[in-house]
Design a protein around this motif. Structure first.
Motif, mmCIF file in Angstrom:
data_model
loop_
_atom_site.group_PDB
_atom_site.id
_atom_site.type_symbol
_atom_site.label_atom_id
_atom_site.label_comp_id
_atom_site.label_asym_id
_atom_site.label_seq_id
_atom_site.Cartn_x
_atom_site.Cartn_y
_atom_site.Cartn_z
ATOM 1 N N ALA A 511 0.830 -1.203 0.000
ATOM 2 C CA ALA A 511 0.000 0.000 0.000
ATOM 3 C C ALA A 511 0.869 1.259 0.000
ATOM 4 O O ALA A 511 0.556 2.244 -0.685
ATOM 5 C CB ALA A 511 -0.933 -0.008 1.213
ATOM 6 N N VAL A 512 1.950 1.245 0.763
ATOM 7 C CA VAL A 512 2.854 2.394 0.794
ATOM 8 C C VAL A 512 3.508 2.595 -0.566
ATOM 9 O O VAL A 512 3.632 3.724 -1.058
ATOM 10 C CB VAL A 512 3.918 2.196 1.891
ATOM 11 C CG1 VAL A 512 4.980 3.283 1.813
ATOM 12 C CG2 VAL A 512 3.267 2.193 3.262
ATOM 13 N N GLN A 513 3.919 1.504 -1.216
ATOM 14 C CA GLN A 513 4.529 1.614 -2.532
ATOM 15 C C GLN A 513 3.544 2.164 -3.552
ATOM 16 O O GLN A 513 3.906 3.018 -4.381
ATOM 17 C CB GLN A 513 5.038 0.237 -2.976
ATOM 18 C CG GLN A 513 5.607 0.180 -4.382
ATOM 19 C CD GLN A 513 6.905 0.943 -4.540
ATOM 20 O OE1 GLN A 513 7.403 1.547 -3.591
ATOM 21 N NE2 GLN A 513 7.463 0.930 -5.738
ATOM 22 N N ALA A 514 2.297 1.708 -3.509
ATOM 23 C CA ALA A 514 1.289 2.234 -4.427
ATOM 24 C C ALA A 514 1.060 3.719 -4.192
ATOM 25 O O ALA A 514 0.919 4.499 -5.141
ATOM 26 C CB ALA A 514 -0.020 1.458 -4.260
ATOM 27 N N TYR A 515 1.032 4.126 -2.942
ATOM 28 C CA TYR A 515 0.831 5.543 -2.617
ATOM 29 C C TYR A 515 1.987 6.396 -3.134
ATOM 30 O O TYR A 515 1.775 7.479 -3.681
ATOM 31 C CB TYR A 515 0.682 5.698 -1.109
ATOM 32 C CG TYR A 515 0.697 7.136 -0.639
ATOM 33 C CD1 TYR A 515 -0.448 7.929 -0.748
ATOM 34 C CD2 TYR A 515 1.851 7.696 -0.098
ATOM 35 C CE1 TYR A 515 -0.429 9.242 -0.318
ATOM 36 C CE2 TYR A 515 1.869 9.007 0.336
ATOM 37 C CZ TYR A 515 0.728 9.775 0.224
ATOM 38 O OH TYR A 515 0.749 11.080 0.632
ATOM 39 N N ARG A 516 3.197 5.924 -2.958
ATOM 40 C CA ARG A 516 4.350 6.688 -3.427
ATOM 41 C C ARG A 516 4.309 6.884 -4.935
ATOM 42 O O ARG A 516 4.549 7.993 -5.444
ATOM 43 C CB ARG A 516 5.642 5.977 -3.024
ATOM 44 C CG ARG A 516 5.994 6.091 -1.552
ATOM 45 C CD ARG A 516 7.236 5.280 -1.247
ATOM 46 N NE ARG A 516 7.711 5.514 0.109
ATOM 47 C CZ ARG A 516 8.687 4.833 0.681
ATOM 48 N NH1 ARG A 516 9.285 3.858 -0.003
ATOM 49 N NH2 ARG A 516 9.068 5.107 1.906
ATOM 50 N N LEU A 517 4.026 5.826 -5.668
ATOM 51 C CA LEU A 517 3.978 5.933 -7.126
ATOM 52 C C LEU A 517 2.844 6.842 -7.578
ATOM 53 O O LEU A 517 3.009 7.634 -8.505
ATOM 54 C CB LEU A 517 3.831 4.545 -7.736
ATOM 55 C CG LEU A 517 5.028 3.598 -7.533
ATOM 56 C CD1 LEU A 517 4.694 2.204 -8.026
ATOM 57 C CD2 LEU A 517 6.257 4.140 -8.252
ATOM 58 N N ALA A 518 1.690 6.737 -6.922
ATOM 59 C CA ALA A 518 0.562 7.599 -7.294
ATOM 60 C C ALA A 518 0.850 9.060 -6.957
ATOM 61 O O ALA A 518 0.448 9.965 -7.690
ATOM 62 C CB ALA A 518 -0.706 7.134 -6.585
ATOM 63 N N SER A 519 1.556 9.305 -5.843
ATOM 64 C CA SER A 519 1.903 10.682 -5.476
ATOM 65 C C SER A 519 2.840 11.307 -6.497
ATOM 66 O O SER A 519 2.829 12.526 -6.688
ATOM 67 C CB SER A 519 2.561 10.707 -4.091
ATOM 68 O OG SER A 519 1.677 10.208 -3.112
ATOM 69 N N ASP A 520 3.633 10.481 -7.162
ATOM 70 C CA ASP A 520 4.537 10.970 -8.213
ATOM 71 C C ASP A 520 3.866 10.995 -9.579
ATOM 72 O O ASP A 520 4.556 11.146 -10.599
ATOM 73 C CB ASP A 520 5.781 10.078 -8.277
ATOM 74 C CG ASP A 520 6.615 10.162 -7.018
ATOM 75 O OD1 ASP A 520 6.507 11.183 -6.308
ATOM 76 O OD2 ASP A 520 7.355 9.207 -6.729
ATOM 77 N N GLU A 521 2.514 10.840 -9.602
ATOM 78 C CA GLU A 521 1.742 10.808 -10.848
ATOM 79 C C GLU A 521 2.163 9.646 -11.745
ATOM 80 O O GLU A 521 2.028 9.716 -12.964
ATOM 81 C CB GLU A 521 1.887 12.133 -11.608
ATOM 82 C CG GLU A 521 1.340 13.334 -10.871
ATOM 83 C CD GLU A 521 -0.165 13.209 -10.592
ATOM 84 O OE1 GLU A 521 -0.860 12.575 -11.406
ATOM 85 O OE2 GLU A 521 -0.623 13.732 -9.567
ATOM 86 N N ARG A 522 2.648 8.584 -11.155
ATOM 87 C CA ARG A 522 2.997 7.372 -11.897
ATOM 88 C C ARG A 522 1.898 6.331 -11.646
ATOM 89 O O ARG A 522 2.110 5.299 -11.011
ATOM 90 C CB ARG A 522 4.360 6.858 -11.458
ATOM 91 C CG ARG A 522 5.500 7.828 -11.729
ATOM 92 C CD ARG A 522 6.775 7.384 -11.041
ATOM 93 N NE ARG A 522 7.223 6.073 -11.505
ATOM 94 C CZ ARG A 522 8.221 5.392 -10.955
ATOM 95 N NH1 ARG A 522 8.839 5.890 -9.897
ATOM 96 N NH2 ARG A 522 8.559 4.201 -11.420
ATOM 97 N N LEU A 523 0.701 6.621 -12.162
ATOM 98 C CA LEU A 523 -0.443 5.741 -11.924
ATOM 99 C C LEU A 523 -0.237 4.369 -12.557
ATOM 100 O O LEU A 523 -0.741 3.365 -12.043
ATOM 101 C CB LEU A 523 -1.715 6.390 -12.464
ATOM 102 C CG LEU A 523 -2.193 7.653 -11.742
ATOM 103 C CD1 LEU A 523 -3.493 8.155 -12.353
ATOM 104 C CD2 LEU A 523 -2.358 7.399 -10.255
#
Length: 551
Positions: A511-523
């Motif tokens: 979940a943390v990894q998904a959040y980090r990627l989404a925060s960087d606009e890397r959906l």
């Protein structure tokens, strides 16, 4: 004989006392972060309350209430209807839908929001194809806005209805067919017998499932924040982590707690003291109704809609998004994410269910104000955002660690460091506080079917409270307990705010990894860990559905 009986009675009293103290300790742990929030809210005085009331409080309340009504209605209709169809009828594909209807439970709501925004937003596939086919411009047509209150409600219904479905299905499976067959013999149609007999019998479990969905709704942050919907949860996070207004955030959290307490009280009042028992149980189960022709096709279509839009379509979209993401699932880094997530979810699920058993059985055993109060307090954590629970636990435990370290330095010239703060066990406690209501809902839904005469019979045969729990209650409640384990396991896999704040150093989850990627606009990259979260939830979903069916 007296010399033998006295130690036995003393041992039984001691075990009952230990059980009651453990239940009270669980409730006190759940109350700790709430008390921290209450103290912070009171420190701000009435000026902050007046400012909130004049600016955002009314909008937050209206939006949150509207979202709650929409999600409660949607989850009730989808969850109860699907549970009844797959349990009490036979139609094409029913074996598949028994398991497939639970699949959306593995999805975080915010991941579903990412997928549907990718498809339905203005630059998405659907609207782009519509413009290409018709030649319309952006202002030549109307299309439903996915980033809206209705869109957020739809996402939440699609991922939360399995709570109602699982608990309703477990209740329907535990019902004896005697009363249903009696209603049919007296001239009631199958649907009339459902509304008059089966639905009231399953009301405790259904109410528990809807309450879980509602509390998850008012605590949701990722979906409403991504869609720009202003609720109490977004207001708390904005005040606490963006504006650094701890007092304002605490007072908004206090409003959320009050709303959760009101919901729990209303649910308990409408349930009352109702208990439904049938010693025949499944021995006289009603034969399932066979739906053929257009009725079978209609039932198949009704069950297919939530499965397609809540699981299959999002999986396809996320898979297409993740193809070019350059994320290697077999790397040591990702294997570490998977191991960390599975370990936390497993340990937290076991601890939370054990806590739910102690609180639920203590309430049945005692029936007084203290046990009822403990159960109410234990439920409230589900309505508190994970970040608020994290901060509420970190503040007192950090103070304890610092005080202990200072005393050890002054007395023995030894530094103990942070023994509790930043540990995995404190994170597990946060999960227990957050998801104890889920386990309690499942446990109490099954416990309502256990006749009080069974307790009396167990006592007359020499069993104490703990013996009655172990030998009588737990075997009967196996489907409900497995359902609770599943719910907590998957919820912990999806939990983000508390994990972000409280995880130990260099201990990241999917979940943390998904959040980090989404925060960087890397959906596209965020789709990969999201799919792993879904995949890790599939195995317990299949196991619990098969176990519930066997029971």
């Amino acid at each position: 004989m007296a010399d033998v009986a006295t130690p036995v009675k003393k041992t039984k009293r001691d075990s009952a006392r230990a059980l009651s103290w453990f239940a009270v300790l669980v409730a006190a742990t759940c109350a700790l972060p709430m008390l921290a929030v209450l103290l912070a809210a009171m420190s701000g005085g009435v000026e902050t309350v007046r400012h909130l009331a004049d600016t955002v409080l009314g909008d937050y309340a209206r939006t949150t209430l509207t979202l709650v009504v929409l999600v409660a209605t949607g989850t009730f209709c989808v969850g109860v209807g699907a549970a009844w169809l797959v349990t009490m009828t036979r139609f094409p594909g029913v074996r598949f839908f028994e398991i497939a209807l639970v699949l959306p439970l593995a999805f975080p709501a915010y991941v579903l929001a990412y997928a549907y925004t990718h498809v339905l937003d203005h630059p998405g596939i659907v609207q782009a194809t519509l413009r290409d086919l018709t030649g319309w411009g952006p202002r030549d047509y109307w299309f439903p806005e996915i980033r809206s209150l209705g869109g957020a409600a739809a996402m939440l219904v699609l991922v939360l209805y399995p709570y109602v479905y699982l608990l309703s299905r477990a209740a329907f499976l535990q019902q004896s067919g005697t009363t249903f067959l009696a209603a049919r013999a007296l001239g009631s149609s199958p649907w009339a017998a459902f509304f008059k007999i089966s639905l009231p019998l399953a009301r405790p479990a259904i109410a528990g499932g809807v309450l879980l969905a509602v509390m998850e709704t008012i605590a949701d942050f990722g979906t409403v924040a991504y869609f720009g919907v202003q609720t109490f949860a977004t207001g708390i996070y904005t005040s606490w982590f963006s504006l650094f207004d701890r007092v304002g955030a605490a007072q908004l959290a206090l409003c959320l707690l009050s709303f959760a307490l009101l919901l729990a009280m209303l649910e308990r009042l409408q349930r009352g003291d109702a208990r439904y028992h049938d010693p025949a149980r499944r021995a006289n189960a009603a034969p399932p109704l066979t739906l053929s022709g257009w009725r079978g096709v209609f039932a198949t279509a009704l069950c297919a809609v939530p499965v397609v839009f809540g699981a299959l379509l999002p999986i396809g979209v996320l898979f297409s998004m993740g193809l070019g993401s350059e994320q290697n699932l077999l790397s040591a880094r990702y294997l570490g994410f998977i191991q960390n997530s599975a370990t936390l979810a497993s340990v937290a699920a076991v601890v939370t269910v054990l806590a739910a058993i102690s609180v639920g059985f203590y309430q049945r055993l005692d029936g007084g104000r203290r046990s009822s109060g403990a159960a109410y307090v234990a439920r409230l954590g589900y309505a508190v955002p994970g970040g608020v629970i994290a901060v509420g636990l970190l503040v007192p435990f950090a103070a304890f660690d610092n005080a202990l370290d200072a005393w050890m330095r002054a007395t023995f010239d030894i530094s103990t460091g942070l023994l509790i703060t930043g540990s995995i066990w404190l994170l597990v406690i946060a999960y227990m506080v957050r998801f104890l209501a889920a386990a309690l809902g499942a446990y109490e839904g099954g416990q309502a079917m256990v006749h009080v005469n069974m307790d009396a019979a167990s006592r007359s045969l020499g069993q104490g409270p703990v013996g009655t729990l172990r030998r009588v209650h737990l075997p009967i409640l196996t489907p409900s307990l497995l359902t609770a384990l599943l719910i907590v396991f998957v919820d912990v896999m999806k939990e983000l705010p508390a994990t972000l704040i409280m995880r130990p150093f260099n201990f990241d989850t999917l979940a943390v990894q998904a959040y980090r990627l989404a925060s960087d606009e890397r959906l596209e990259g965020a789709a990969v860990p999201s799919l792993v979260i879904v995949a890790m939830g599939l195995l317990p979903v299949i196991l619990i559905c098969r176990q519930v069916k066997r029971q």
